[in-house]
Design an enzyme around this catalytic site. Structure first.
Site, PDB file in Angstrom:
ATOM      1  N   LYS A 244       0.833  -1.218   0.000  1.00 20.41           N
ATOM      2  CA  LYS A 244       0.000   0.000   0.000  1.00 20.41           C
ATOM      3  C   LYS A 244       0.862   1.261   0.000  1.00 20.41           C
ATOM      4  O   LYS A 244       0.643   2.175  -0.777  1.00 20.41           O
ATOM      5  CB  LYS A 244      -0.930   0.025   1.237  1.00 20.41           C
ATOM      6  CG  LYS A 244      -1.909  -1.127   1.297  1.00 20.41           C
ATOM      7  CD  LYS A 244      -2.824  -1.039   2.502  1.00 20.41           C
ATOM      8  CE  LYS A 244      -2.109  -1.158   3.832  1.00 20.41           C
ATOM      9  NZ  LYS A 244      -1.411  -2.430   4.063  1.00 20.41           N
TER      10      LYS A 244
ATOM     11  N   ARG B  32      -9.340   1.426   9.332  1.00 24.80           N
ATOM     12  CA  ARG B  32      -8.858   0.062   9.545  1.00 24.80           C
ATOM     13  C   ARG B  32      -9.884  -0.785  10.275  1.00 24.80           C
ATOM     14  O   ARG B  32      -9.617  -1.943  10.571  1.00 24.80           O
ATOM     15  CB  ARG B  32      -7.592   0.125  10.380  1.00 24.80           C
ATOM     16  CG  ARG B  32      -6.390  -0.531   9.705  1.00 24.80           C
ATOM     17  CD  ARG B  32      -5.221  -0.315  10.625  1.00 24.80           C
ATOM     18  NE  ARG B  32      -4.051  -1.051  10.321  1.00 24.80           N
ATOM     19  CZ  ARG B  32      -3.011  -0.557   9.646  1.00 24.80           C
ATOM     20  NH1 ARG B  32      -3.052   0.646   9.130  1.00 24.80           N
ATOM     21  NH2 ARG B  32      -1.938  -1.280   9.482  1.00 24.80           N
TER      22      ARG B  32
ATOM     23  N   ARG C  47      11.394  -5.957   4.408  1.00 25.38           N
ATOM     24  CA  ARG C  47      11.127  -4.512   4.282  1.00 25.38           C
ATOM     25  C   ARG C  47      12.160  -3.687   5.045  1.00 25.38           C
ATOM     26  O   ARG C  47      12.529  -3.992   6.170  1.00 25.38           O
ATOM     27  CB  ARG C  47       9.725  -4.192   4.817  1.00 25.38           C
ATOM     28  CG  ARG C  47       9.483  -2.693   4.978  1.00 25.38           C
ATOM     29  CD  ARG C  47       8.038  -2.332   5.043  1.00 25.38           C
ATOM     30  NE  ARG C  47       7.305  -3.006   6.102  1.00 25.38           N
ATOM     31  CZ  ARG C  47       5.982  -3.008   6.186  1.00 25.38           C
ATOM     32  NH1 ARG C  47       5.251  -2.392   5.260  1.00 25.38           N
ATOM     33  NH2 ARG C  47       5.371  -3.630   7.169  1.00 25.38           N
TER      34      ARG C  47
ATOM     35  N   ARG D 103      11.468  -1.994  10.572  1.00 31.07           N
ATOM     36  CA  ARG D 103      10.463  -1.536  11.527  1.00 31.07           C
ATOM     37  C   ARG D 103      10.409  -2.462  12.739  1.00 31.07           C
ATOM     38  O   ARG D 103      10.499  -3.678  12.598  1.00 31.07           O
ATOM     39  CB  ARG D 103       9.084  -1.494  10.848  1.00 31.07           C
ATOM     40  CG  ARG D 103       8.870  -0.252  10.036  1.00 31.07           C
ATOM     41  CD  ARG D 103       7.620  -0.297   9.192  1.00 31.07           C
ATOM     42  NE  ARG D 103       6.418  -0.794   9.850  1.00 31.07           N
ATOM     43  CZ  ARG D 103       5.213  -0.804   9.283  1.00 31.07           C
ATOM     44  NH1 ARG D 103       5.059  -0.339   8.049  1.00 31.07           N
ATOM     45  NH2 ARG D 103       4.172  -1.276   9.922  1.00 31.07           N
TER      46      ARG D 103
ATOM     47  N   ARG E 162      -0.923  -8.804  13.315  1.00 25.58           N
ATOM     48  CA  ARG E 162      -1.450  -7.831  12.337  1.00 25.58           C
ATOM     49  C   ARG E 162      -2.307  -8.508  11.269  1.00 25.58           C
ATOM     50  O   ARG E 162      -3.300  -7.944  10.816  1.00 25.58           O
ATOM     51  CB  ARG E 162      -0.295  -7.059  11.701  1.00 25.58           C
ATOM     52  CG  ARG E 162       0.121  -5.866  12.576  1.00 25.58           C
ATOM     53  CD  ARG E 162       1.589  -5.576  12.499  1.00 25.58           C
ATOM     54  NE  ARG E 162       1.989  -5.040  11.227  1.00 25.58           N
ATOM     55  CZ  ARG E 162       3.234  -5.123  10.748  1.00 25.58           C
ATOM     56  NH1 ARG E 162       4.175  -5.762  11.428  1.00 25.58           N
ATOM     57  NH2 ARG E 162       3.528  -4.587   9.602  1.00 25.58           N
TER      58      ARG E 162
END
Ligand code: ADP
Ligand code: AMP
Length: 221
Positions: free
Chosen positions: A13, A88, A127, A161, A172
């Site tokens: 996203k 969300r 990531r 992160r 998540r």
């Protein structure tokens, strides 16, 4: 254009929003980036959000909605915006409706990025993001920077992160299925959702997204 991007964590996203925002000349509004900016600035909001984010759960609606409302009221969002990571859950979607209604505006569309779970796990594991700008996003294998650990765009330090751990990712994904997926149904009933496959190269996905938004706009006019 006023667009909401949805998809599981790691779907791409943020990556797509940055590119689409440039093409459409509208701001990319990511509640995750706003929380991380608060954390790095050491604000009270950041302090309160940090441990919740690390656990993979959602920051309370009251705090999140107020922060999103504030951001959407800035003048650069007058001509449209690309929301990433907000809403969300259904209460946040209802709150967004109210924020927009108060201003006499509506969403143009909801773009749903579809990626199989094993792929999002691989994307999250590799990531790396930039300390200077949360939307400078890389992947150690799929989108590596020219120099390891250094942002191609601004030279900032790349880091992993603190919520990109196996345990937090599991939470998540669960939160996504139970709390976020219902908003897709909520928006589908309003005819706003376009689902696109988000597998393949970044620029292929961007081309699919632009095509989907174009079709959406043409069918509205
Ligand atoms: P999200 O904002 O949905 O959590 P990101 O945009 O941060 O997802 O992307 C997650 C990871 O996947 C990043 O490391 C990014 O570089 C990588 N990525 C994004 N799009 C693709 C793609 N099409 N193919 C492979 N990797 C991708
Ligand atoms: P993201 O950058 O979108 O992956 O978000 C990282 C984390 O920030 C999430 O796991 C949540 O803890 C928090 N967060 C971001 N957006 C929201 C939101 N709309 N509501 C609640 N928590 C959020």
């Amino acid at each position: 254009m006023r667009i909401v991007l949805v998809g599981p964590p790691g779907a791409g996203k943020g990556t797509q929003a940055t590119l689409l925002a440039k093409t459409l000349s509208i701001p990319h509004v990511s509640t995750g980036d706003l929380f991380r900016a608060n954390i790095s600035q050491g604000t009270e909001l950041g302090l309160a959000a940090k441990s919740i984010m690390d656990s993979g759960k959602l920051v309370p609606d009251e705090v999140t909605i107020a922060m999103a409302k504030d951001r959407l009221e800035q003048s650069d969002a007058d001509g449209g915006f690309l929301l990433d990571g907000f809403p969300r859950n259904v209460p946040q979607a209802l709150a967004l409706d109210e924020i927009l209604e108060q201003r006499g505006i509506e969403l143009d569309g909801v773009l749903d990025l579809e990626v199989p779970e094993d792929e999002v796990v691989r994307r999250i594991a590799g990531r790396r993001i930039c300390r200077n700008e949360g939307n400078h996003v890389f992947h150690v294998e799929y989108n590596p920077p020219a120099e390891e650990g250094v942002c191609d765009v601004c030279g900032g330090e790349l880091y992993q992160r603190s919520d990109d751990t196996e345990e937090s990712v599991r939470v998540r994904l669960e939160v996504y299925h139970t709390q976020t997926e219902p908003i897709i149904e909520y928006y589908r009933k309003q005819g706003l959702v376009t689902t696109i496959p988000a597998l393949g190269k970044v620029d292929e996905v961007t081309a699919r997204a632009i095509e989907a938004l174009r079709r959406n706009r043409d069918s509205d006019s």
